[in-house]
Design a protein around this motif. Structure first.
Motif, mmCIF file in Angstrom:
data_model
loop_
_atom_site.group_PDB
_atom_site.id
_atom_site.type_symbol
_atom_site.label_atom_id
_atom_site.label_comp_id
_atom_site.label_asym_id
_atom_site.label_seq_id
_atom_site.Cartn_x
_atom_site.Cartn_y
_atom_site.Cartn_z
ATOM 1 N N ARG A 1 0.904 -1.106 0.028
ATOM 2 C CA ARG A 1 0.023 0.113 0.001
ATOM 3 C C ARG A 1 0.848 1.100 0.210
ATOM 4 O O ARG A 1 0.399 2.422 -0.021
ATOM 5 N N SER A 2 1.973 1.086 0.096
ATOM 6 C CA SER A 2 3.250 2.530 0.168
ATOM 7 C C SER A 2 3.227 2.767 -1.296
ATOM 8 O O SER A 2 3.640 1.813 -2.137
ATOM 9 N N ARG A 3 3.306 4.134 -1.392
ATOM 10 C CA ARG A 3 3.765 4.904 -2.620
ATOM 11 C C ARG A 3 5.074 5.446 -2.494
ATOM 12 O O ARG A 3 5.483 6.117 -1.065
ATOM 13 N N PHE A 4 5.784 5.589 -3.491
ATOM 14 C CA PHE A 4 7.279 6.279 -3.275
ATOM 15 C C PHE A 4 7.307 7.178 -4.602
ATOM 16 O O PHE A 4 7.059 6.811 -5.614
ATOM 17 N N TRP A 5 7.974 8.454 -4.337
ATOM 18 C CA TRP A 5 7.927 9.215 -5.405
ATOM 19 C C TRP A 5 9.451 9.689 -5.498
ATOM 20 O O TRP A 5 10.240 9.639 -4.501
ATOM 21 N N THR A 6 9.776 10.093 -6.864
ATOM 22 C CA THR A 6 11.424 10.553 -6.867
ATOM 23 C C THR A 6 11.298 12.054 -6.456
ATOM 24 O O THR A 6 10.335 12.695 -6.342
ATOM 25 N N ILE A 7 12.495 12.417 -5.657
ATOM 26 C CA ILE A 7 12.679 13.677 -5.325
ATOM 27 C C ILE A 7 12.533 14.651 -6.173
ATOM 28 O O ILE A 7 11.952 15.922 -6.209
ATOM 29 N N GLY A 8 13.037 14.345 -7.581
ATOM 30 C CA GLY A 8 12.767 15.242 -8.581
ATOM 31 C C GLY A 8 11.471 15.688 -8.828
ATOM 32 O O GLY A 8 11.002 16.799 -9.339
ATOM 33 N N ASP A 9 10.714 14.610 -8.887
ATOM 34 C CA ASP A 9 9.171 14.649 -9.474
ATOM 35 C C ASP A 9 8.360 15.728 -8.382
ATOM 36 O O ASP A 9 7.789 16.470 -8.659
ATOM 37 N N ILE A 10 9.022 15.262 -6.957
ATOM 38 C CA ILE A 10 8.160 16.162 -5.947
ATOM 39 C C ILE A 10 8.713 17.586 -6.039
ATOM 40 O O ILE A 10 7.838 18.646 -5.863
ATOM 41 N N GLU A 11 9.886 17.840 -6.093
ATOM 42 C CA GLU A 11 10.307 19.277 -6.210
ATOM 43 C C GLU A 11 9.862 20.121 -7.299
ATOM 44 O O GLU A 11 9.738 21.329 -7.197
ATOM 45 N N ALA A 12 9.580 19.431 -8.652
ATOM 46 C CA ALA A 12 9.181 19.966 -9.782
ATOM 47 C C ALA A 12 7.584 20.285 -9.415
ATOM 48 O O ALA A 12 7.197 21.283 -9.730
ATOM 49 N N TRP A 13 7.071 19.449 -8.763
ATOM 50 C CA TRP A 13 5.627 19.835 -8.481
ATOM 51 C C TRP A 13 5.670 21.056 -7.575
ATOM 52 O O TRP A 13 4.589 21.942 -7.627
ATOM 53 N N ILE A 14 6.728 21.041 -6.610
ATOM 54 C CA ILE A 14 6.483 22.213 -5.376
ATOM 55 C C ILE A 14 6.728 23.386 -6.235
ATOM 56 O O ILE A 14 6.039 24.447 -5.984
ATOM 57 N N ALA A 15 7.734 23.314 -7.314
ATOM 58 C CA ALA A 15 8.107 24.724 -7.635
ATOM 59 C C ALA A 15 6.885 25.133 -8.570
ATOM 60 O O ALA A 15 6.664 26.251 -8.632
ATOM 61 N N GLU A 16 6.252 24.212 -9.062
ATOM 62 C CA GLU A 16 5.019 24.799 -10.100
ATOM 63 C C GLU A 16 3.729 24.976 -9.123
ATOM 64 O O GLU A 16 3.186 26.169 -9.551
ATOM 65 N N HIS A 17 3.404 24.197 -8.149
ATOM 66 C CA HIS A 17 2.208 24.235 -7.640
ATOM 67 C C HIS A 17 2.177 25.014 -6.126
ATOM 68 O O HIS A 17 1.288 25.548 -5.403
ATOM 69 N N ARG A 18 3.571 25.229 -5.425
ATOM 70 C CA ARG A 18 3.664 25.763 -4.209
ATOM 71 C C ARG A 18 4.583 26.772 -4.109
ATOM 72 O O ARG A 18 5.651 26.679 -3.364
ATOM 73 N N PRO A 19 4.571 27.828 -4.967
ATOM 74 C CA PRO A 19 5.381 28.966 -4.996
ATOM 75 C C PRO A 19 5.427 29.567 -3.892
ATOM 76 O O PRO A 19 4.820 29.835 -2.809
ATOM 77 N N VAL A 20 6.839 30.128 -3.323
ATOM 78 C CA VAL A 20 7.055 30.763 -2.088
ATOM 79 C C VAL A 20 6.179 32.244 -2.247
ATOM 80 O O VAL A 20 6.539 32.907 -3.282
ATOM 81 N N LYS A 21 5.745 32.568 -1.289
ATOM 82 C CA LYS A 21 4.839 33.765 -1.229
ATOM 83 C C LYS A 21 5.659 34.743 -0.989
ATOM 84 O O LYS A 21 6.553 34.657 -0.119
ATOM 85 N N THR A 22 5.282 35.880 -1.341
ATOM 86 C CA THR A 22 6.187 37.400 -1.028
ATOM 87 C C THR A 22 6.373 37.577 0.363
ATOM 88 O O THR A 22 5.169 37.243 1.221
ATOM 89 N N GLY A 23 7.420 37.721 1.017
ATOM 90 C CA GLY A 23 7.683 37.857 2.429
ATOM 91 C C GLY A 23 7.954 36.709 2.967
ATOM 92 O O GLY A 23 8.406 36.539 4.332
ATOM 93 N N GLN A 24 8.029 35.485 2.439
ATOM 94 C CA GLN A 24 8.544 34.208 3.113
ATOM 95 C C GLN A 24 9.809 33.790 2.491
ATOM 96 O O GLN A 24 10.356 34.091 1.260
ATOM 97 N N GLU A 25 10.674 33.155 3.261
ATOM 98 C CA GLU A 25 12.039 33.096 3.122
ATOM 99 C C GLU A 25 11.963 31.514 2.641
ATOM 100 O O GLU A 25 11.066 30.860 3.000
ATOM 101 N N ASP A 26 12.719 31.388 1.264
ATOM 102 C CA ASP A 26 12.896 30.115 0.765
ATOM 103 C C ASP A 26 14.255 29.543 1.206
ATOM 104 O O ASP A 26 14.990 29.886 1.128
ATOM 105 N N GLN A 27 13.888 28.519 2.274
ATOM 106 C CA GLN A 27 14.998 27.898 2.955
ATOM 107 C C GLN A 27 16.013 27.243 2.049
ATOM 108 O O GLN A 27 16.941 26.877 2.299
#
Length: 76
Positions: free
Chosen positions: A44-70
């Protein structure tokens, strides 16, 4: 003969930590339309590559103005 570099895979728990979310919210995102398809499944476990997740984050969860991108706020 050398073996290929292993691919690091993330679970929903890893995704939750990366996004500072609960595991339940990470599961909800993983089940949503547009989220990357898992690269691997085991039981039942699912696994994703880091690259796929980071690409999704970059597209769908951009850093909002005033927030630091760590990820880029490194002071070497």
């Amino acid at each position: 003969m050398t073996s290929p570099d292993p691919v690091e895979l993330w679970t929903t728990a890893d995704i939750a930590r990366r996004l500072a979310l609960t595991q339940e919210r990470a599961r909800q995102l993983a089940n949503s339309e547009g989220f990357p398809v898992p690269s691997f499944r085991h039981g039942r476990s699912r696994f994703w590559t880091i690259g796929d997740i980071e690409a999704w984050i970059a597209e769908h969860r951009p850093v909002k103005t005033g927030q630091e991108d760590q990820r880029t706020d490194r002071r070497d």
